[in-house]
Design an enzyme around this catalytic site. Structure first.
Site, mmCIF file in Angstrom:
data_model
loop_
_atom_site.group_PDB
_atom_site.id
_atom_site.type_symbol
_atom_site.label_atom_id
_atom_site.label_comp_id
_atom_site.label_asym_id
_atom_site.label_seq_id
_atom_site.Cartn_x
_atom_site.Cartn_y
_atom_site.Cartn_z
ATOM 1 N N LYS A 26 57.604 60.319 12.339
ATOM 2 C CA LYS A 26 58.267 59.635 11.229
ATOM 3 C C LYS A 26 58.202 60.599 10.060
ATOM 4 O O LYS A 26 57.118 61.048 9.690
ATOM 5 C CB LYS A 26 57.490 58.353 10.927
ATOM 6 C CG LYS A 26 58.020 57.484 9.816
ATOM 7 C CD LYS A 26 57.219 56.163 9.785
ATOM 8 C CE LYS A 26 57.644 55.254 8.641
ATOM 9 N NZ LYS A 26 56.713 55.247 7.513
ATOM 10 N N TYR A 82 53.538 63.745 7.043
ATOM 11 C CA TYR A 82 53.822 63.878 5.615
ATOM 12 C C TYR A 82 53.018 65.017 4.998
ATOM 13 O O TYR A 82 51.972 64.783 4.400
ATOM 14 C CB TYR A 82 53.472 62.577 4.885
ATOM 15 C CG TYR A 82 54.297 61.381 5.278
ATOM 16 C CD1 TYR A 82 55.615 61.512 5.711
ATOM 17 C CD2 TYR A 82 53.765 60.094 5.206
ATOM 18 C CE1 TYR A 82 56.374 60.406 6.062
ATOM 19 C CE2 TYR A 82 54.523 58.978 5.548
ATOM 20 C CZ TYR A 82 55.823 59.133 5.983
ATOM 21 O OH TYR A 82 56.569 58.047 6.325
#
Lengths: 281, 281, 281, 281, 281
Positions: free
Chosen positions: E204, E151
């Protein structure tokens, strides 16, 4: 080690309930806490209260735990070694309380549990989360309990411009109830939850002002046990006992209390009332 | 190791009383402390005073302790290795004094005790509390004494807007007595208490100005022993001896003194007077 | 190890006197130091000077020490591995020079001594005092010498509002003699003293401008040996030789010099004159 | 280990010349480097170029080195594991590139050399000098090569008020040649020298604009080998080949190139021309 | 260990596809995520969903993983221990999420994979890249999977004056599509690529808004597997399912989803639809 840990829990929480005497204030607040009742500054006096008041745990720093090791062992009261601490002489808005003793040293000193204060929300939360997490892992691997003093605090928590949803909820709660921001249900429940996520066996938290809101805290930490922090001395015994009733009704396992005991004129009287509330006898 | 520790304590505190010669000023203040009496800069001169003055301990950094190891051993004077230090060349308001030698190295150098300065109240108090705490644990596990130079200091201590109750009390005391803030009873007693909480066997603290206030310090540290720090040279012998009388009356175990000995014209004369006051002969 | 250390000292300080060739400038100043005399940038040239000039020590970083290990061993010139360094590309007022190699690695590279620069007065003095202190302990435990480049420096040293007594004295001295602040006797003597307190066998310091003031430096470091740092190339041989005479008269053990040798047209000529001054032949 | 190291050098620098394919840009610049020629983002494509282009080394991060370990081993192309890296998503003026893998892990992955970027001049140069220094020591003790990406950079390098002589020289050079400050001979040569001082076997540096100035770089690093960094894709093959001719003429051992190969339409064509220039066939 | 790792991958990605239930929100967001559906705060409820919904992985912190170790083992659902975390009580623009548990502890708790959030672009990216890199190495050496929550975030990413080419591209994309900057293809693909470069087995990442742009992400990470992060609960099941279809079409291995499951009225209904999409039955 699971068997040993179970046994340690049973010692501190006989029948699932607990009544802990906290005596780490000499570090956190200094001798001013003993000014009104100077006996409170002497460990012999404190140990005597712990025994006569049937407390199920005694929180100490390593200095006293070491110097009075044989007296503590003789008393049979389970020792909870407080592993971190800081003085109130340094007053940064973002608190950090460093680990001062190892789990290994706690065991050497005879502890059945270790305690650690976590100031989530401080800019040092990363260090404290890390330290506490390691402490929990090590305590469990050696069969003793880990207790978290979960006190969200720091500049960010008081920041009205903060983007965090939890903080916005806390500010709303504060507006409605006039509570201190670090005693709002949202903040206290979050602290308790972090204790669960990191693996604490028990968390010590502030009172949120009502049984209903404290139930949310207990639920958020489940299955970690929750105890209420005693805090500053209330004007009357009744006021304090009423809070204890509330948290027990909300599902708390008990309390960890210091000043509300040893700053009172009659520490044994209130201790017996607390025992009655918690254990029913 | 408890037996060994007991023996070490008896060496430094024969009969529970102590008279320590401090000689770490070459690091802390630099050669300026030797300008008036350049002999003070030579270790041979200092060791001679320690012997003839019947001091029960000598505080050194590792350099001198190593270079004069055999002379010190021959003298029979117990060595206290000062484990941390800083120069006055760097002048940040929040002091930090880093650990420079290990407990193990102290023992190799023949030390019966280790010393460490703790500036509680500094923004680096976390590091110093942590270092001192580890030092105490290790010293005790190896059977030697741990002595804390407990000197609360730092920007926060002088901050009038500070929220801390102890600091407010200290500011009140300062107003009444005109003392320096770090010599007020509230601050000195807090420093001493932290020494106890961390497990120090002895704490070295500043004089608080009166026997009554110093009694509060002694009481706050109990059962840790308290010694008064000598500080800068007083104009007369009498002024210094009067302070020593006060602290002994207040329950202090003795003194740790440097400049008030080796900056004087006649260091042996005052040493004998001190010995008389402390040991009665 | 004491025997080994003694032997190492005798190699670098035959008869108690020393003449060290410094060659760590490629790191500290970069290739610009070799612009005028590009031969100076080649190690073969330097090693040749060291041999023909009868230097008793050669200061190198690990790169050259490793790449020319066999040539250095063959030369018989004692290797002093400089353990820390920094570039002049980064120019913070508070310097920090990190340890780059271990004592163990120095020994592997054949060193009989290790060197380390200590910038006392920098806000990083804590880290450098700590690193140097550990280096001294380890060097001695393994029987090699530890030499401190004691250069007090940093923002605080130039701060006229500073509360430190030493700095006030240095500012007074500066006013009287027009010296750079880090070459005043108070500052240089303090740096030298810290070397002693930490256990250095030898300290390398700046010249203070006169034999009398340098005597105070030598005295402050006693019994640690003092050598003068060569510094930038002087216009004439005589100017440099005159300084060397001064410091020898003041009790210095000798010099550690680089640019005043290998930046000169005739490095061997001045080397011989220096040898004559230091050793008398 | 010296024998092993020699063998490793011969593999990467057959006959003393080298032609390295760099492929760490996915970390340093991200996928944007593959936008024009998306095949460049696939490792299979890159490995194919390395083989067909007869490159003597391939620079990778651990992820690709591990996932394609057997393909790389089969190819016979020596692996150079790049031990540090940073993204261009964080854009502080003072760069820091942390070590991500150990020398031991590099060896496990089959590397014959390790690479590390050193941003001397950054306020983090201390950490990078320290890390690279340890890497060199460890690599050599285990018989593999250590290559430094020597790229002086940081706020101080662009600071016109800087007191450093090297920086003043670089600013003068910039004025005369209009070069970027970190491509001036003074800066590039300093970086290369630091590589030598720390013990690098090879340094990768930027082109300085002319054979003469690059000769100064090669000389400053001697006997450490110097290779030119390929940099961004030049408009034509010729422009790039001309630079390579220059640095070879100046004594460089070869090149380490990425985008000028795999961003081109015909990577094999330019690879062959480079091979011709470097090896003569 | 390669065999073991392969087996672990097959457990979490049967047939190369994966459907992971994330339950680390109690740490990241606190109990507020459970306010609407308080059952979501109870682990028994979550484990039941995981089982009945045929999830192939369950993401937990150590607290729950330890307290429900036997229930998790009985369920047969692979445990993914999330090794780092931070609270939303502290709200610095540059996030840092510290490692709280070791790979060894994860294995002790029965994990078949470890997860770690990497905020590339934060000023702490160096620490997180370093921690994640070590985690990957250790996980692989012990035969378990390493999954990166990639992220990119931090002040620099939102800085319009930034010199970085990737950031300029992202700002352009944002202008065209109105996406959040950390959901633009350039940023998400870069994060995914860093996962590959560091050696992650799976990354992810956030959804980029279209199958085409997500294909670029998948391609940039190849051969590392890519899963879409579930994110906040969408208004309808359909909206979420449509995104999942998109990423599967783009080559994603599946999803890691939490709130879109256990914040819904009927978590099993959407779980079945997801299973149908991912596995086709």
């Amino acid at each position: 080690m699971k068997e040993k840990l179970k046994e340690m829990k049973e010692r501190i929480m006989p029948g699932g309930k607990t009544m802990i005497l906290a005596y780490d204030q000499g570090f956190e607040h200094g001798p001013r806490d003993f000014l009104e009742h100077p006996e409170g500054g002497k460990f012999e006096y404190i140990l005597d209260i712990a025994k006569k008041g049937s407390f199920t745990g005694l929180v100490l720093h390593a200095g006293l735990a070491e110097k009075y090791a044989s007296e503590i062992a003789d008393s049979g009261i389970p020792l909870i070694l407080k592993l971190n601490g800081k003085s109130e002489l340094y007053t940064e808005e973002d608190p950090f309380s460093p680990q001062l003793y190892s789990v290994e040293e706690a065991i050497t000193l005879g502890a059945v549990a270790v305690g650690y204060t976590v100031y989530s929300g401080s800019k040092y939360e990363d260090e404290m989360h890390r330290e506490f997490s390691k402490i929990v892992r090590e305590a469990h691997s050696k069969g003793i309990m880990a207790i978290g003093w979960m006190y969200p605090r720091g500049k960010a928590i008081f920041d009205r411009k903060s983007a965090s949803k939890t903080l916005k909820m806390a500010l709303d709660e504060q507006e409605q109830t006039n509570q201190a921001i670090d005693e709002t249900p949202s903040i206290v429940a979050y602290g308790a939850r972090i204790g669960l996520e990191l693996g604490a066996d028990m968390v010590k938290v502030k009172y949120t002002g009502s049984p209903d809101s404290f139930r949310w805290v207990v639920q958020s930490a489940y299955p970690t046990k929750v105890v209420m922090s005693g805090g500053t001395m209330t004007k009357t015994d009744e006021k304090f006992l009423s809070r204890v009733k509330d948290v027990l009704a909300a599902g708390a396992a008990g309390i960890a209390v210091g000043r509300n005991i040893w700053q009172r004129q009659d520490p044994l009287s209130i201790s017996k009332k607390l025992h009655q509330l918690i254990y029913g006898y």
